[in-house]
Design a protein around this motif. Structure first.
Motif, PDB file in Angstrom:
ATOM      1  N   THR A 186     -28.198  15.951 -25.743  1.00 45.82           N
ATOM      2  CA  THR A 186     -27.606  16.608 -26.929  1.00 45.82           C
ATOM      3  C   THR A 186     -26.409  17.216 -26.531  1.00 45.82           C
ATOM      4  OG1 THR A 186     -29.261  15.556 -28.603  1.00 45.82           O
ATOM      5  CG2 THR A 186     -27.690  17.475 -29.343  1.00 45.82           C
ATOM      6  N   ALA A 187     -26.580  18.046 -25.234  1.00 49.33           N
ATOM      7  CA  ALA A 187     -26.613  19.073 -25.529  1.00 49.33           C
ATOM      8  C   ALA A 187     -25.497  19.320 -23.958  1.00 49.33           C
ATOM      9  CB  ALA A 187     -26.630  19.913 -24.224  1.00 49.33           C
ATOM     10  N   ARG A 188     -24.722  17.572 -23.974  1.00 48.85           N
ATOM     11  CA  ARG A 188     -23.650  17.439 -22.518  1.00 48.85           C
ATOM     12  C   ARG A 188     -22.680  17.050 -24.160  1.00 48.85           C
ATOM     13  NH1 ARG A 188     -25.925  16.213 -17.480  1.00 48.85           N
ATOM     14  NH2 ARG A 188     -24.705  17.606 -17.355  1.00 48.85           N
ATOM     15  N   LEU A 189     -23.461  16.456 -24.560  1.00 52.66           N
ATOM     16  CA  LEU A 189     -22.319  15.518 -25.375  1.00 52.66           C
ATOM     17  C   LEU A 189     -21.590  17.009 -26.241  1.00 52.66           C
ATOM     18  CD1 LEU A 189     -24.092  12.163 -27.011  1.00 52.66           C
ATOM     19  CD2 LEU A 189     -22.856  12.945 -25.686  1.00 52.66           C
ATOM     20  N   GLN A 190     -22.553  17.930 -26.920  1.00 56.85           N
ATOM     21  CA  GLN A 190     -21.964  18.378 -27.512  1.00 56.85           C
ATOM     22  C   GLN A 190     -21.001  19.414 -26.690  1.00 56.85           C
ATOM     23  OE1 GLN A 190     -24.911  20.767 -29.752  1.00 56.85           O
ATOM     24  NE2 GLN A 190     -24.445  19.266 -30.878  1.00 56.85           N
ATOM     25  N   GLY A 191     -21.975  19.643 -25.912  1.00 55.88           N
ATOM     26  CA  GLY A 191     -20.763  21.390 -25.310  1.00 55.88           C
ATOM     27  C   GLY A 191     -19.648  20.910 -23.941  1.00 55.88           C
ATOM     28  N   GLU A 192     -20.228  19.951 -23.445  1.00 56.65           N
ATOM     29  CA  GLU A 192     -19.542  19.553 -22.568  1.00 56.65           C
ATOM     30  C   GLU A 192     -18.000  18.107 -22.612  1.00 56.65           C
ATOM     31  OE1 GLU A 192     -19.607  16.796 -17.848  1.00 56.65           O
ATOM     32  OE2 GLU A 192     -21.176  18.345 -18.437  1.00 56.65           O
ATOM     33  N   TRP A 193     -18.424  17.757 -23.302  1.00 50.58           N
ATOM     34  CA  TRP A 193     -17.469  16.174 -23.974  1.00 50.58           C
ATOM     35  C   TRP A 193     -17.170  16.315 -25.366  1.00 50.58           C
ATOM     36  CZ3 TRP A 193     -21.584  11.871 -21.782  1.00 50.58           C
ATOM     37  CH2 TRP A 193     -21.096  12.007 -20.506  1.00 50.58           C
ATOM     38  N   ARG A 194     -17.689  17.551 -26.579  1.00 52.35           N
ATOM     39  CA  ARG A 194     -17.151  17.845 -27.111  1.00 52.35           C
ATOM     40  C   ARG A 194     -17.098  17.213 -28.429  1.00 52.35           C
ATOM     41  NH1 ARG A 194     -17.586  23.272 -26.229  1.00 52.35           N
ATOM     42  NH2 ARG A 194     -16.521  24.448 -24.382  1.00 52.35           N
ATOM     43  N   ILE A 195     -18.715  15.950 -28.357  1.00 53.72           N
ATOM     44  CA  ILE A 195     -18.645  15.172 -29.651  1.00 53.72           C
ATOM     45  C   ILE A 195     -18.847  16.503 -30.666  1.00 53.72           C
ATOM     46  CG2 ILE A 195     -19.746  14.000 -30.367  1.00 53.72           C
ATOM     47  CD1 ILE A 195     -17.625  12.675 -27.779  1.00 53.72           C
ATOM     48  N   ARG A 196     -18.666  15.755 -31.515  1.00 57.28           N
ATOM     49  CA  ARG A 196     -18.016  16.623 -33.182  1.00 57.28           C
ATOM     50  C   ARG A 196     -18.856  15.019 -34.437  1.00 57.28           C
ATOM     51  NH1 ARG A 196     -19.494  19.818 -29.834  1.00 57.28           N
ATOM     52  NH2 ARG A 196     -17.312  21.496 -30.204  1.00 57.28           N
ATOM     53  N   PRO A 197     -20.046  15.850 -35.314  1.00 64.98           N
ATOM     54  CA  PRO A 197     -19.682  15.245 -36.113  1.00 64.98           C
ATOM     55  C   PRO A 197     -18.684  13.825 -36.972  1.00 64.98           C
ATOM     56  CG  PRO A 197     -20.736  16.998 -37.123  1.00 64.98           C
ATOM     57  CD  PRO A 197     -20.114  17.420 -35.727  1.00 64.98           C
ATOM     58  N   GLY A 198     -18.915  12.660 -36.824  1.00 61.94           N
ATOM     59  CA  GLY A 198     -18.491  11.417 -37.144  1.00 61.94           C
ATOM     60  C   GLY A 198     -17.752  11.248 -36.355  1.00 61.94           C
ATOM     61  N   ASP A 199     -17.999  11.956 -35.178  1.00 61.86           N
ATOM     62  CA  ASP A 199     -16.976  10.850 -34.133  1.00 61.86           C
ATOM     63  C   ASP A 199     -17.950   9.889 -33.505  1.00 61.86           C
ATOM     64  OD1 ASP A 199     -15.086  12.838 -33.146  1.00 61.86           O
ATOM     65  OD2 ASP A 199     -15.930  13.970 -31.843  1.00 61.86           O
ATOM     66  N   ILE A 200     -17.491   8.137 -33.287  1.00 64.18           N
ATOM     67  CA  ILE A 200     -17.262   7.696 -32.397  1.00 64.18           C
ATOM     68  C   ILE A 200     -17.547   7.332 -31.373  1.00 64.18           C
ATOM     69  CG2 ILE A 200     -16.941   5.172 -31.720  1.00 64.18           C
ATOM     70  CD1 ILE A 200     -15.641   5.306 -35.243  1.00 64.18           C
ATOM     71  N   VAL A 201     -18.660   7.171 -30.184  1.00 68.33           N
ATOM     72  CA  VAL A 201     -18.558   6.639 -28.900  1.00 68.33           C
ATOM     73  C   VAL A 201     -19.138   5.397 -28.911  1.00 68.33           C
ATOM     74  CG1 VAL A 201     -20.463   7.382 -27.170  1.00 68.33           C
ATOM     75  CG2 VAL A 201     -19.033   9.040 -28.326  1.00 68.33           C
TER      76      VAL A 201
END
Length: 212
Positions: A48-63
């Motif tokens: 979760t921390a990597r997705l948010q902080g490093e890869w800048r994933i935000r609500p609604g994004d699709i991975v």
């Protein structure tokens, strides 16, 4: 066919409770490794921390996930749901081809793939960045996750339907899928007869998922 029953608590609450009350119980057993519930939840927090902080994933994004049912794809799904983001599993070659051929396909923020899988040029064509799945949790993350209580009624998974359309599914809907039972995973994780009735059911119950 077993009947569905409402889950007494969310997946996130269940995993956190198992990590606290039965930390050494095995959550996942595969040829890759054994993972206790404490380790599984620790990986979810790191992811979760990597997705948010490093890869800048935000609500609604699709991975997107391209792979063959690796246990760490569960970590990816739960971490994305905690971010308010959505997973698009492309485990089958047919689903990858179908998605690549969609006339109006949604934009992807990121793609991850099993380390032993060569995604070829498809990964770079469907997403602006693509990484091996191991990078999700392979190294300590200097960031700290910021997580609001996840909405289990919000879309957390996109599944390609037989007609080529994308079907949005929430955790609540996934928990109602009842096409099978058991605690063994064979092949794809996110198929309708596997993810809800096998994977989510086992994790809610604190049982061991076994890969065959």
């Amino acid at each position: 066919m077993p009947s569905s029953r409402p889950m007494p608590e969310s997946l996130f609450q269940a995993l956190a409770r198992h990590a606290r009350l039965q930390p050494d119980a095995i959550a996942c057993a595969s040829r890759f490794r054994l993972a206790s519930y404490r380790k599984l939840w620790s990986r979810v927090e790191r992811a979760t921390a990597r997705l948010q902080g490093e890869w800048r994933i935000r609500p609604g994004d699709i991975v997107a996930y391209q792979g063959r049912g690796h246990p760490d794809a569960i970590v990816l799904f739960v971490a994305l749901a905690r971010c308010g983001a959505v997973l698009l599993p492309l485990e089958h070659p047919a689903s990858r081809a179908a998605f690549a051929g969609l006339a109006e396909r949604p934009g992807l923020a990121l793609a991850l793939f099993d380390d032993e899988l060569d995604p070829g040029p498809d990964a770079s064509r469907i997403a602006p960045a693509a990484f091996p799945l191991s990078t999700l949790i392979g190294q300590p993350c200097p960031y700290r996750a910021t997580v609001a209580p996840p909405d289990t009624a919000a879309c957390s998974l996109l599944r390609l339907a037989g007609d080529g359309s994308l079907r949005p599914l929430s955790l609540d809907q996934l928990g109602e899928e009842t096409a099978g039972e058991g605690r063994e995973v064979h092949g794809a994780l996110f198929d309708a007869n596997v993810f809800g009735p096998v994977v989510l059911s086992a994790l809610h119950a604190g049982d061991t998922l076994t890969w065959r």
